[in-house]
Design an enzyme around this catalytic site. Sequence first.
Site, mmCIF file in Angstrom:
data_model
loop_
_atom_site.group_PDB
_atom_site.id
_atom_site.type_symbol
_atom_site.label_atom_id
_atom_site.label_comp_id
_atom_site.label_asym_id
_atom_site.label_seq_id
_atom_site.Cartn_x
_atom_site.Cartn_y
_atom_site.Cartn_z
ATOM 1 N N GLU A 10 7.560 20.452 -19.005
ATOM 2 C CA GLU A 10 6.421 19.826 -19.686
ATOM 3 C C GLU A 10 5.461 20.911 -20.128
ATOM 4 O O GLU A 10 4.885 20.861 -21.225
ATOM 5 C CB GLU A 10 5.714 18.835 -18.754
ATOM 6 C CG GLU A 10 4.602 18.016 -19.417
ATOM 7 C CD GLU A 10 3.234 18.680 -19.378
ATOM 8 O OE1 GLU A 10 3.082 19.708 -18.682
ATOM 9 O OE2 GLU A 10 2.334 18.191 -20.068
ATOM 10 N N ASP A 42 0.849 -1.183 0.000
ATOM 11 C CA ASP A 42 0.000 0.000 0.000
ATOM 12 C C ASP A 42 0.894 1.245 0.000
ATOM 13 O O ASP A 42 1.930 1.270 0.672
ATOM 14 C CB ASP A 42 -0.898 0.010 1.257
ATOM 15 C CG ASP A 42 -1.668 1.317 1.399
ATOM 16 O OD1 ASP A 42 -1.305 2.136 2.273
ATOM 17 O OD2 ASP A 42 -2.586 1.543 0.593
HETATM 18 N N1 DTR Z 1 -0.972 18.427 -20.501
HETATM 19 C C1 DTR Z 1 -1.279 18.371 -19.083
HETATM 20 C C2 DTR Z 1 -2.749 18.342 -18.789
HETATM 21 C C3 DTR Z 1 -3.506 17.366 -19.556
HETATM 22 C C4 DTR Z 1 -4.519 17.676 -20.369
HETATM 23 N N2 DTR Z 1 -5.037 16.534 -20.880
HETATM 24 C C5 DTR Z 1 -4.340 15.486 -20.401
HETATM 25 C C6 DTR Z 1 -4.480 14.113 -20.616
HETATM 26 C C7 DTR Z 1 -3.598 13.261 -19.990
HETATM 27 C C8 DTR Z 1 -2.594 13.762 -19.181
HETATM 28 C C9 DTR Z 1 -2.457 15.143 -18.963
HETATM 29 C C10 DTR Z 1 -3.357 15.977 -19.573
HETATM 30 C C11 DTR Z 1 -0.683 19.533 -18.380
HETATM 31 O O1 DTR Z 1 -1.255 20.634 -18.475
HETATM 32 O O2 DTR Z 1 0.332 19.344 -17.717
HETATM 33 ZN ZN ZN Z 2 -0.351 21.692 -16.943
HETATM 34 ZN ZN ZN Z 3 0.493 18.285 -16.160
#
Ligand code: DTR
Ligand code: ZN
Ligand code: ZN
Length: 333
Positions: free
Chosen positions: A187, A59
């Site tokens: 990212e 867990d």
């Molecule tokens: N790109 C991500 C948020 C996000 C939007 N749609 C998805 C689908 C799956 C994972 C992440 C996301 C961000 O803003 O960091």
């Molecule tokens: Zn984001």
């Molecule tokens: Zn994100």
Amino acid sequence: MPLRRARLRSRPAAALLAGGLLTALLVPVAVAAEPAAQPASGSATAAPAARVAPEQAPDIPVANVKAHLSQFQSIAAANGGNRAHGRPGYRASLDYVKGKLDAAGFTTRIQQFSAGGGTGYNLIADWPGGDANQVLMAGAHLDSVSSGAGINDNGTGSAAVLETALAVARSGYQPREHLRFAWWGAEELGLVGSRYYVSNLPAADRAALSGYLNFDMIGSPNPGYFVYDDDPQIEKVFKDYYAGLGVPTEIETEGDGRSDHAAFKSAGVPVGGLFTGASRTKSAAQAAKWGGTAGQAFDRCYHSSCDTTSNVNDTALNRNSDALAHAVWTLSE
Ligand code: DTR
Ligand code: ZN
Ligand code: ZN
């Protein structure tokens, strides 16, 4: 590259165990191998070593995951209110995560890159051991947007991956596959850190990847339970886990190409992951099966200053942290 799979079907009890249905009843036990045939001389040979049943993931204490979120919140507060790429709060977040991993016995390295006029960093942590030709990765982006602390996006994924890595160390787990964990930079600038990692990975190292599991927003305050549908075998591991909990899931449709699994998928690596939703609105049907508020975004604070430790649903974070660990154990043993 087919992801080498654990033979869950040969351990039906373990599948139920993983789903929590039999947790209280079963304790992992040594399963004796078939006894070897006795030699003609009649002299007994030593009994074969007992084959120990594959381990089940422990867990993941959600309190530990939340403690990492509190650290991320404090780091943002001490560094201009965010943990964004190119800002001091990002590097401070990375140093926090690295410190925990170094203390736990991981081999860590920082990969530096330039983006948007600033210096970015990926953190890569290898758990010593396992088959170097079968490497299972789990990752999350560590950076926030500049408008806030980025606790759901993506402190939740970062904290859950960190706590799962620490659980591997605590348990002394030695799977057949090699385990590698990653925290991505930039990212929010366009999947920059993960793309830099994949594009700079030698071909042999890329070919050794058996799979990449991505966790980006896994504690949304009005949560949905979405499973990536990129690799069917990874998808099944997550869906079976949630079925064992009696929690319905949906296929993730909002994010194709929108998070750090994209670079791995483009390189031919099997990918999967979990998501609890961002700015899209929860429907009445979804609220009926998951609870929460219909007609409201899964995360009203997406990319906003209100994405703080108050912007997390503990049940979703807990469930997804345990599902993460289950997938790491199941896909690497
Ligand atoms: N790109 C991500 C948020 C996000 C939007 N749609 C998805 C689908 C799956 C994972 C992440 C996301 C961000 O803003 O960091
Ligand atoms: Zn984001
Ligand atoms: Zn994100």
